[in-house]
Design a protein around this motif. Sequence first.
Motif, PDB file in Angstrom:
ATOM      1  N   GLU A  70       0.672  -1.282   0.013  1.00 24.73           N
ATOM      2  CA  GLU A  70      -0.004   0.013   0.159  1.00 24.73           C
ATOM      3  C   GLU A  70       0.843   1.192   0.022  1.00 24.73           C
ATOM      4  O   GLU A  70       0.427   2.379  -0.276  1.00 24.73           O
ATOM      5  CB  GLU A  70      -0.855   0.088   1.176  1.00 24.73           C
ATOM      6  CG  GLU A  70      -2.054  -1.028   1.463  1.00 24.73           C
ATOM      7  CD  GLU A  70      -2.946  -1.054   2.765  1.00 24.73           C
ATOM      8  OE1 GLU A  70      -3.979  -0.952   2.484  1.00 24.73           O
ATOM      9  OE2 GLU A  70      -1.993  -1.313   3.727  1.00 24.73           O
ATOM     10  N   LEU A 130       0.377   8.235  -7.897  1.00 27.44           N
ATOM     11  CA  LEU A 130      -0.623   8.387  -6.927  1.00 27.44           C
ATOM     12  C   LEU A 130      -1.977   8.093  -7.298  1.00 27.44           C
ATOM     13  O   LEU A 130      -2.845   7.453  -6.633  1.00 27.44           O
ATOM     14  CB  LEU A 130      -0.191   9.650  -6.166  1.00 27.44           C
ATOM     15  CG  LEU A 130      -0.909   9.745  -4.855  1.00 27.44           C
ATOM     16  CD1 LEU A 130      -0.173   8.455  -3.786  1.00 27.44           C
ATOM     17  CD2 LEU A 130      -0.564  11.118  -4.093  1.00 27.44           C
ATOM     18  N   ALA A 131      -2.335   8.768  -8.279  1.00 28.71           N
ATOM     19  CA  ALA A 131      -3.885   8.661  -8.832  1.00 28.71           C
ATOM     20  C   ALA A 131      -4.115   7.245  -9.170  1.00 28.71           C
ATOM     21  O   ALA A 131      -5.432   7.060  -9.221  1.00 28.71           O
ATOM     22  CB  ALA A 131      -3.911   9.735  -9.987  1.00 28.71           C
ATOM     23  N   THR A 133      -3.645   4.441  -7.893  1.00 29.20           N
ATOM     24  CA  THR A 133      -3.658   3.463  -6.781  1.00 29.20           C
ATOM     25  C   THR A 133      -4.941   3.604  -6.288  1.00 29.20           C
ATOM     26  O   THR A 133      -5.868   4.706  -6.261  1.00 29.20           O
ATOM     27  CB  THR A 133      -2.843   4.063  -5.629  1.00 29.20           C
ATOM     28  OG1 THR A 133      -3.344   5.331  -5.153  1.00 29.20           O
ATOM     29  CG2 THR A 133      -1.330   3.906  -5.752  1.00 29.20           C
ATOM     30  N   HIS A 135      -7.363   3.494  -3.328  1.00 28.86           N
ATOM     31  CA  HIS A 135      -7.536   3.638  -1.911  1.00 28.86           C
ATOM     32  C   HIS A 135      -8.600   4.573  -1.540  1.00 28.86           C
ATOM     33  O   HIS A 135      -8.895   5.681  -2.069  1.00 28.86           O
ATOM     34  CB  HIS A 135      -6.045   4.340  -1.400  1.00 28.86           C
ATOM     35  CG  HIS A 135      -5.897   4.262  -0.074  1.00 28.86           C
ATOM     36  ND1 HIS A 135      -6.536   5.004   0.996  1.00 28.86           N
ATOM     37  CD2 HIS A 135      -5.146   3.544   0.948  1.00 28.86           C
ATOM     38  CE1 HIS A 135      -6.010   5.015   2.068  1.00 28.86           C
ATOM     39  NE2 HIS A 135      -5.260   3.717   2.029  1.00 28.86           N
ATOM     40  N   ARG A 137      -8.756   6.836   0.815  1.00 27.74           N
ATOM     41  CA  ARG A 137      -8.411   8.282   0.943  1.00 27.74           C
ATOM     42  C   ARG A 137      -7.468   8.631   0.045  1.00 27.74           C
ATOM     43  O   ARG A 137      -6.565   9.718   0.256  1.00 27.74           O
ATOM     44  CB  ARG A 137      -7.802   8.380   2.472  1.00 27.74           C
ATOM     45  CG  ARG A 137      -8.747   7.859   3.585  1.00 27.74           C
ATOM     46  CD  ARG A 137      -7.946   8.158   5.050  1.00 27.74           C
ATOM     47  NE  ARG A 137      -7.263   6.965   5.239  1.00 27.74           N
ATOM     48  CZ  ARG A 137      -7.649   5.668   5.504  1.00 27.74           C
ATOM     49  NH1 ARG A 137      -9.081   5.564   5.729  1.00 27.74           N
ATOM     50  NH2 ARG A 137      -6.626   4.611   5.517  1.00 27.74           N
ATOM     51  N   LEU A 138      -7.863   8.189  -1.234  1.00 26.76           N
ATOM     52  CA  LEU A 138      -6.847   8.911  -2.345  1.00 26.76           C
ATOM     53  C   LEU A 138      -6.760  10.194  -2.333  1.00 26.76           C
ATOM     54  O   LEU A 138      -6.070  10.958  -2.594  1.00 26.76           O
ATOM     55  CB  LEU A 138      -7.289   8.274  -3.588  1.00 26.76           C
ATOM     56  CG  LEU A 138      -6.443   8.502  -5.001  1.00 26.76           C
ATOM     57  CD1 LEU A 138      -5.004   8.195  -4.772  1.00 26.76           C
ATOM     58  CD2 LEU A 138      -7.049   7.943  -5.922  1.00 26.76           C
ATOM     59  N   LEU A 141      -4.754  11.908  -0.012  1.00 28.02           N
ATOM     60  CA  LEU A 141      -3.265  11.769  -0.153  1.00 28.02           C
ATOM     61  C   LEU A 141      -2.887  12.622  -1.387  1.00 28.02           C
ATOM     62  O   LEU A 141      -1.762  13.266  -1.368  1.00 28.02           O
ATOM     63  CB  LEU A 141      -3.049  10.087  -0.907  1.00 28.02           C
ATOM     64  CG  LEU A 141      -3.437   9.016   0.451  1.00 28.02           C
ATOM     65  CD1 LEU A 141      -3.308   7.700  -0.423  1.00 28.02           C
ATOM     66  CD2 LEU A 141      -1.995   9.201   1.104  1.00 28.02           C
ATOM     67  N   ILE A 142      -3.634  12.817  -2.362  1.00 27.66           N
ATOM     68  CA  ILE A 142      -3.312  13.815  -3.504  1.00 27.66           C
ATOM     69  C   ILE A 142      -3.250  15.153  -2.952  1.00 27.66           C
ATOM     70  O   ILE A 142      -2.326  15.937  -3.334  1.00 27.66           O
ATOM     71  CB  ILE A 142      -4.275  13.617  -4.623  1.00 27.66           C
ATOM     72  CG1 ILE A 142      -4.211  12.034  -5.504  1.00 27.66           C
ATOM     73  CG2 ILE A 142      -4.137  14.688  -5.634  1.00 27.66           C
ATOM     74  CD1 ILE A 142      -5.142  12.003  -6.405  1.00 27.66           C
ATOM     75  N   ILE A 196      -2.323   6.247   4.620  1.00 24.61           N
ATOM     76  CA  ILE A 196      -2.805   4.910   4.206  1.00 24.61           C
ATOM     77  C   ILE A 196      -3.411   3.931   5.095  1.00 24.61           C
ATOM     78  O   ILE A 196      -4.162   3.149   4.773  1.00 24.61           O
ATOM     79  CB  ILE A 196      -1.468   4.090   3.622  1.00 24.61           C
ATOM     80  CG1 ILE A 196      -0.786   5.007   2.365  1.00 24.61           C
ATOM     81  CG2 ILE A 196      -1.173   2.718   3.270  1.00 24.61           C
ATOM     82  CD1 ILE A 196      -1.702   4.970   0.989  1.00 24.61           C
TER      83      ILE A 196
END
Length: 296
Positions: A70, A130-131, A133, A135, A137-138, A141-142, A196
């Motif tokens: 992850e 990153l995009a 993935t 997840h 909580r994406l 994160l971005i 994460i």
Amino acid sequence: MVATHAASLKDLRAISNTRVDATLNALFHERAVVTRLDDAMRHGLLVGGKRLRPLLVYLAGQALGASDEELDAPAAAIELIHAYSLIHDDLPAMDDDDLRRGQPTVHIAFDEATAILAGDALQTLAFDVLARTAHPRLGSLITTLATASGREGMVAGQALDLAAVGGHPDVDALAHMHAHKTGALIVAAVRMGGLIAVDENDPRLNALTRYARAIGLAFQIHDDVLDVTGDTLTLGKTSGADAARAKPTYPSLLGLDGAQQKARTLIDEAIAALAPLGEQAAPLAELAHYMIERDH
């Protein structure tokens, strides 16, 4: 990679570096549209580097229970942003450096225009990685990476740094500048690792943020010290460059001993902030000490 007392920080760093380097190398497996651009990107990204920011992603995430798989994408993304920032920081219009990680800087190895484009491409590639993935909580994160990288974070710090050349800022102004230029990405690395594993309202994420702010400033202070005490061969970049450019530094404001003491005090604050995480945060505490004891 499991962060326990059984694994030394050296071992954890080796595993972290292997994972993030594999992720980064895989980004260049497909045929390039412009080979020279890809070569410049690889030169700025894959030739050397301590990989401290990816390590922070892994250790922060592990401390809260995230898996290595992850954490691979945010670890790679933060290193891509860091590499882009160094390429642009070294440009003639910025710090005008010829050496980075013991190698010619990208604009020296290639040319100035290619270096600018390589930095631009690495920056956008970070968000692409990153995009992609999946997840829950994406978005967070971005946003964390974007805020830390742009006009509220690292780029703002670069602007403050350029404006400070030849000036006489006080210690508070210098801390404000470094909180953006250096600290923002370090905080982002730790927060992305934490995100994460847990939601944004988890109090342990706040503890990690306090830790990251303290080590971020300590890291920059120690870099200022190394610019005075280190040599070019050891540092992998030109020593004494800050003084040559009349850039304000902590040793110039506090003296060498004062700067070193300030860094040690910040490390104590960082380790104290980790208390809510218990034993799982032991590698983060050890890393904090390493960040001001390193000589390169």
